[in-house]
Structures are given as structure tokens and as C-alpha cells.
Scaffold this active site. Structure first.
Site, PDB file in Angstrom:
ATOM      1  N   SER A 368       3.029 101.208 -44.890  1.00 19.22           N
ATOM      2  CA  SER A 368       2.886 100.308 -45.457  1.00 19.22           C
ATOM      3  C   SER A 368       3.372  98.430 -45.088  1.00 19.22           C
ATOM      4  CB  SER A 368       4.186 100.208 -47.144  1.00 19.22           C
ATOM      5  OG  SER A 368       3.623  99.708 -47.663  1.00 19.22           O
ATOM      6  N   ALA A 369       3.955  98.337 -44.958  1.00 19.71           N
ATOM      7  CA  ALA A 369       4.000  96.422 -43.790  1.00 19.71           C
ATOM      8  C   ALA A 369       3.541  97.030 -42.931  1.00 19.71           C
ATOM      9  CB  ALA A 369       5.745  97.200 -43.442  1.00 19.71           C
ATOM     10  N   TRP A 371       0.267  97.758 -42.310  1.00 21.16           N
ATOM     11  CA  TRP A 371      -0.741  98.206 -43.271  1.00 21.16           C
ATOM     12  C   TRP A 371      -0.579  96.350 -43.677  1.00 21.16           C
ATOM     13  CZ3 TRP A 371      -2.105  97.837 -48.798  1.00 21.16           C
ATOM     14  CH2 TRP A 371      -3.510  98.418 -49.105  1.00 21.16           C
ATOM     15  N   HIS A 372       0.194  95.805 -44.480  1.00 26.16           N
ATOM     16  CA  HIS A 372      -0.525  94.504 -45.433  1.00 26.16           C
ATOM     17  C   HIS A 372      -0.535  93.439 -44.106  1.00 26.16           C
ATOM     18  CE1 HIS A 372       1.572  96.638 -48.919  1.00 26.16           C
ATOM     19  NE2 HIS A 372       0.558  95.878 -49.242  1.00 26.16           N
ATOM     20  N   GLY A 373       0.248  93.776 -43.183  1.00 21.76           N
ATOM     21  CA  GLY A 373      -0.273  92.413 -41.750  1.00 21.76           C
ATOM     22  C   GLY A 373       1.122  91.966 -40.704  1.00 21.76           C
TER      23      GLY A 373
END
Length: 543
Positions: A368-369, A371-373
């Protein structure tokens, strides 16, 4: 083409890219009406239509020429890998390929210091990454024995590999291409063929559901729901235009904000948090309506016979703004991404035959981290919320039982607990704490840098860290033992109370006679019976 959008941008104070994005979302509504009228007998026309509209958005409107080529590269690479690689590692190869490509885009975005007001390719690429990695897992599930799959995997498995045109139509499905929500390949195939509505009807037990559309493929009510979503999205968009300049997280690092009293800063932060979320409510509600306009999202019928269109939702606004705990809030925010993380990461890293544990949670958090950037603010927020979740689970396990009946056992099949005054106070307090911690924890997510994040946290006296840290210290330094003893005492007292009530009931019904002693009954009936037997035993010995 920018000249067409400059007057609106000047009037609203938004950037040209933001106006372009809203134009694309709104223009998808009339295009959706045209899309759904393309006959299901010509699926190739629907694929071509989606591809053409998405290319129109990317190239002439948003002017993302290089970005369009990048996305096409990801799509072509995934199509090749999923078809040619037959091993169990295929989805992981697609995952590394697409996530690696996305990370490069995030690095470029960070080096260019692009803010949220600039539209660049990493946004659509994030949505596309979810679609492509999900497709890879669905293809692998189609090659596995059906008895090894769970319900979701069985429903979404791809047995018949798509043509390149069909796959491009799926990847470039226009309503959700720019900001989501993403959909699985089988959902897209069912939408194009019209079987989405037949499958939904099949799950309905009421025979009237079948009678509702004898001459009509698409259930009624689609336009009404779609345009209601559009109105709600525009209302949130209007609220964003009016309030965001005066209430946003970037103001929390200004000297003017620091000069306010602490309580004023904390209260103002809550309003800023809502205004930050408003723009997500706006775009996700608009794109949900556009998706419904194409026919996506049909989930069956209500008890009164109305149609339900909940399958394209990406946000549950009420359960975010009034979430009683963090789990409810996270489950209601960016819901399609939660499905992707659960089905394509959390479950997939768990060894066969074992339940997901710390390893699965850690892999999901890291995915998730990334994926966000790569901005440090993302990791500060995720790291903080990991501790918030831990504190929330402990509070639910130990504090919540204290406001419920002593013998109430929560479970999926259990009836809802009684809403006593203490339970209502607990819920209201949970809402206040959850929302205030959410607004505090998302400061780094929007500010992005470590320096700005620490300044903002310091300006609100680190209240989130003190609240979560204090809760964890209480639970881990003996608080759980104290609460457990209190709960055991409550259960014991409740048992004594029930025994007294049963004794009184037996006396009132004449099932037993009260003792000749004038003292009140203080022992359970079983103890009194034992005493009576003991007296008779001693009298027998004397005889």
C-alpha cells in the site's frame, strides 16, 4: 486546448489540470449513455469505444502523450506475461513489472516536485496497476483446480483468455480509468455481454425480480442513481472550491496557525481534515455515477422491488465521517483498493493451509505504501495508523465489553448489543477519537515531507501520539489485567443477580417455600439444599 479551460480555472481558483479532470469525469456521463446503447452482440464496438474515449482524455485533453505510451507498455507487458508464463510465479512477475514501473513514475513525480494540483500519469497508472495485477491472479486461478479456490477467486477466475482487443477494452475502460474505481476482468466481461444483470437476477430469490424486465436488458433506475451521484459529487466539488482555500492541511504549518490557542488549532484541524477529504468524495462519487451510467455496479433488487447500484462504490461517506472505530473507517475509504490489497496481496502471501498473520499484514502495508508513492509523508501516516489499529483492537477487546452486558458474546450470528447509555457514550466517544486521529494521522499524507509533517504535528501538540501512546502504555503496562478483573467481577455479580431473580421467581410461583428463618435469602438455592441435606444427615447419626 488549455484555452477552453482557463476561464473556469481563473474563476474557481483551481488549476487547469484539475478543471480538465472534472471535465473528463462529467463528459463520461453522456458518453456512458451512448456506450450502454451499443448492442451486446457487438462487444468489439464497446471495446473500441472505451479505448477511443480514454485516448481522447489522455492525449488531446490532458496532454499526457508520453504517459499514454507508458500505460500501453504496462498493458502489453502484462498481456504477454499472463499468457506465456505458465508457472505459479506468473502473478508475482506481473506484480514486480507493474509495481516497478509505477514506482519509476512516482520517483519522476517526486523529482519534479509535482503537487496534487498537477495531473500526471502516476494517478491513472495506480488504477491500472490494480487492474493488471488482479487480472494476473485471476488467470492463475483459472488454471488451478476449483476446489482450491475461495468464493471470490472462483467468481473472478479467468478460464478463457481474452483477445488483445478485449483486454485493451478492459484496461482502458473509460469511466474509471483516471481515478478509479477499478474493476475485475470478469466484471468488465459481464458488463459488455450483459450477463452482469442476469447473474444478479439469478442470485435473487424473489420471482418478481425476473418479471421486472422481460423486454429490457438493463434494469431500470440506472440513470436516476447515476445522476444523483453526479449531483452529490458536484455539491462536494462546490464545497471544495468554497472552503478548501480557507481550510487545508498546508495552513497548519503557517505562523498564523501557530499563533492561535491550542484548542482552536485542534478544532480547526478537524475542519481542515474534512475539507481535504471532500475532493476525494467529489471525484470518486462523480466517477461512480459515470460507471453506473455505462451499466456497471448493478447488485440486485431491494425488498420493495427497486434496483440497487452499489457495485461501483469506492467510498462510504457516512461511515467515514461517523466511523465508530478505525477499522470501519478504513473499510469505507477507497474500498476497491482495499479489495485489491486483500485479494491480491494479503491472501496471496499467506502459505497454503495457514491463516494470514504478521507476514501478510506487513506485506500488505508495504504494498500500500509503495503503491501510493515514495514521499516520506506516506510512510509516516501508514506507520502511525499501524499503532492506531493496534490500540483500537485492544480497546475493542478490553474496554468495549465493559459497556455491554457482562455475558454478551460478540459474534457474526449474535444479535446487536443493547444500546444502553454507556454503550451510546462509548460509541460517540469512539467517533470523536477516530475522526480526530484520522485528521491528525493524515497530515503527513497530504504534506508529503518529513519537515512539514513534524511542524504540523508539533503545532497541534502531538496530541495523536500522546493519545495512542498513552492507550498502548495503559494496555501493555497492566491495564488489561485490571480490566479483566473488573469484567470477571461483573460476570460474577451478574450470575449472583440472576440466581436471586430465579429464587424469587420460584418462591413467587410456590415451587419452593421460604425458609422459616427470618433472615433474607443470600445464598443460591443449591447451597441451601446442600445445607438441608447436611442437617438431615446429622440428625440421622444422632438417632
Amino acid at each position: 486546448m488549455d484555452a477552453l479551460f482557463e476561464p473556469v480555472a481563473d474563476a474557481t481558483g483551481a488549476s487547469i489540470d484539475q478543471i480538465k479532470l472534472i471535465f473528463c469525469l462529467l463528459f463520461s456521463y453522456p458518453l456512458g449513455s451512448f456506450y450502454i446503447r451499443i448492442p451486446a452482440s457487438h462487444p468489439e464496438l464497446k471495446h473500441i469505444f472505451s479505448i477511443a474515449v480514454t485516448c481522447f482524455y489522455l492525449i488531446p485533453v490532458l496532454q499526457l502523450y508520453g504517459g499514454a505510451i507508458q500505460l500501453l507498455f504496462s498493458v502489453a507487458g502484462t498481456y504477454y506475461l499472463a499468457q506465456k508464463v505458465q508457472s505459479q510465479r506468473m502473478p508475482w512477475l506481473v506484480f514486480i513489472f507493474t509495481m516497478g514501473h509505477l514506482t519509476i513514475s512516482h520517483i519522476i513525480r517526486t523529482l519534479d516536485e509535482a503537487g496534487y494540483e498537477k495531473m500526471e500519469i502516476s494517478g491513472p497508472q495506480m488504477v491500472l496497476t490494480m487492474k493488471l495485477t488482479t487480472f494476473a491472479w485471476n488467470v492463475l486461478d483459472g488454471r488451478r483446480p476449483a476446489e482450491e479456490l475461495d468464493k471470490w477467486q472462483t467468481e473472478q477466475r479467468v478460464v478463457e483468455y481474452p483477445s488483445l482487443l478485449e483486454f485493451l477494452g478492459y484496461a482502458f475502460y473509460f469511466p474509471g480509468f483516471l481515478v478509479g474505481p477499478y474493476l475485475t476482468f470478469n466484471e468488465y466481461r459481464a458488463l459488455v455481454s450483459g450477463s452482469l444483470y442476469k447473474a444478479a437476477e439469478k442470485r435473487e430469490d424473489e420471482s418478481r425480480a425476473l418479471d421486472r424486465m422481460p423486454q429490457r436488458l438493463v434494469p431500470r433506475g440506472r440513470k436516476r442513481v447515476a445522476f444523483r451521484k453526479m449531483i452529490v459529487g458536484l455539491m462536494f466539488l462546490g464545497a471544495y472550491v468554497v472552503f478548501y482555500p480557507e481550510a487545508n492541511f498546508h495552513l497548519t504549518i503557517e505562523d498564523e496557525f501557530e499563533a492561535k490557542r491550542l484548542i482552536s488549532r485542534i478544532i480547526f484541524l478537524q475542519f481542515c481534515g474534512f475539507c481535504e477529504r471532500v475532493k476525494y468524495y467529489a471525484v470518486w462519487t462523480l466517477t461512480e455515477g459515470a460507471s453506473i451510467q455505462t451499466g456497471l455496479g448493478f447488485t440486485g433488487y431491494t425488498k420493495t422491488g427497486g434496483t440497487r447500484w452499489e457495485g461501483a462504490a469506492n467510498v462510504d461517506i457516512w461511515n467515514i465521517e461517523f466511523a465508530p472505530n478505525l477499522k470501519v473507517l478504513l473499510d469505507s475509504w477507497n474500498m476497491k483498493t482495499n479489495v485489491w490489497l486483500r485479494e491480491c496481496v494479503y491472501k496471496r502471501v499467506t502459505p497454503k493451509g495457514k491463516k494470514p498473520g504478521f507476514r501478510s499484514s506487513l506485506a500488505t502495508f508495504a504494498t500500500s505504501a509503495f503503491w501510493h508513492g515514495i514521499a516520506p509523508g506516506y510512510y509516516l501516516s501508514f506507520f502511525f495508523f499501524a499503532f492506531v489499529q493496534t490500540a483500537g483492537r485492544l480497546a475493542r477487546a478490553y474496554l468495549r465489553p465493559l459497556v455491554l452486558p457482562p455475558t454478551y458474546v460478540p459474534s457474526r450470528d449474535a444479535p446487536p448489543p443493547p444500546q444502553t447509555t454507556m454503550k451510546q457514550l462509548y460509541d460517540y466517544l469512539g467517533i470523536i477519537i477516530t475522526v480526530s486521529l484520522t485528521n491528525y494521522g493524515t497530515l503527513p499524507f497530504m504534506l508529503l515531507t518529513i519537515d512539514d509533517s513534524f511542524v504540523a504535528w508539533n503545532n497541534v501538540a502531538w496530541y495523536g501520539h500522546f493519545l495512542v501512546g498513552g492507550a498502548l502504555a495503559f494496555f501493555y503496562l497492566g491495564g488489561t489485567t485490571i480490566i479483566r478483573e473488573i469484567q470477571e467481577m461483573r460476570i460474577k455479580e451478574d450470575g449472583i443477580r440472576k440466581q436471586r431473580e430465579e429464587l424469587n421467581r420460584l418462591v413467587q410461583t410456590g415451587a419452593i417455600t421460604p425458609s422459616s428463618s427470618t433472615r433474607a435469602h443470600t445464598l443460591p438455592p443449591l447451597d441451601e439444599a446442600a445445607q438441608e441435606l447436611e442437617r438431615e444427615f446429622h440428625m440421622g447419626e444422632r438417632k
